[in-house]
Scaffold this motif. Structure first.
Motif, short mmCIF file in Angstrom:
data_model
loop_
_atom_site.label_atom_id
_atom_site.label_comp_id
_atom_site.label_asym_id
_atom_site.label_seq_id
_atom_site.Cartn_x
_atom_site.Cartn_y
_atom_site.Cartn_z
N PRO A 1 -0.56 6.68 5.57
CA PRO A 1 -0.67 6.35 4.15
C PRO A 1 -1.98 5.63 3.84
CG PRO A 1 1.43 5.58 5.03
CD PRO A 1 0.58 6.01 6.20
N VAL A 2 -2.60 5.99 2.71
CA VAL A 2 -3.81 5.30 2.28
C VAL A 2 -3.58 4.47 1.02
CG1 VAL A 2 -5.38 6.94 3.38
CG2 VAL A 2 -4.66 7.34 1.03
N LYS A 3 -2.50 4.79 0.28
CA LYS A 3 -2.17 4.01 -0.92
C LYS A 3 -0.68 4.12 -1.19
CE LYS A 3 -3.36 5.38 -5.21
NZ LYS A 3 -4.15 5.58 -6.44
N LYS A 4 -0.09 2.98 -1.61
CA LYS A 4 1.31 2.96 -2.03
C LYS A 4 1.40 2.22 -3.35
CE LYS A 4 3.89 3.27 2.25
NZ LYS A 4 5.06 2.81 2.98
N GLU A 5 2.06 2.86 -4.31
CA GLU A 5 2.31 2.23 -5.60
C GLU A 5 3.81 1.96 -5.71
OE1 GLU A 5 -1.17 4.43 -8.17
OE2 GLU A 5 0.86 5.27 -8.19
N LYS A 6 4.18 0.75 -6.12
CA LYS A 6 5.59 0.37 -6.24
C LYS A 6 5.90 0.07 -7.71
CE LYS A 6 5.37 -1.46 -1.63
NZ LYS A 6 5.13 -2.66 -0.85
#
Length: 79
Positions: free
Chosen positions: A43-48
């Protein structure tokens, strides 16, 4: 390309959503090199989110070090 999305609903009916982005969904030389080296599940980005409200974003930037793609920084942005 759309991110991979996971959704969980709590007992109050709130939807907690995590959108995860991978190297093959990004542009740039380091991401192309990650794909070439088969780092496709990193993963390079996670949005919650809670419902449609963005809670936080985790962003990992990578750099090329010799023949390896290594994390350069990890940033958490709280909305």
């Amino acid at each position: 390309m759309q991110p991979i999305t996971e959704t969980a609903t709590n007992s109050d009916g709130d939807n907690y959503i995590t959108k995860t982005y991978y190297p093959f969904q990004q542009t740039g030389t380091v991401y192309s090199n990650m794909i070439a080296k088969n780092y496709v599940d990193t993963p390079v980005k996670k949005e919650k989110y809670c419902n449609s409200t963005l809670l936080s974003t985790d962003l990992t930037t990578y750099q090329q070090v010799g023949d390896k793609c290594l994390p350069a920084s990890l940033t958490e942005i709280i909305a």
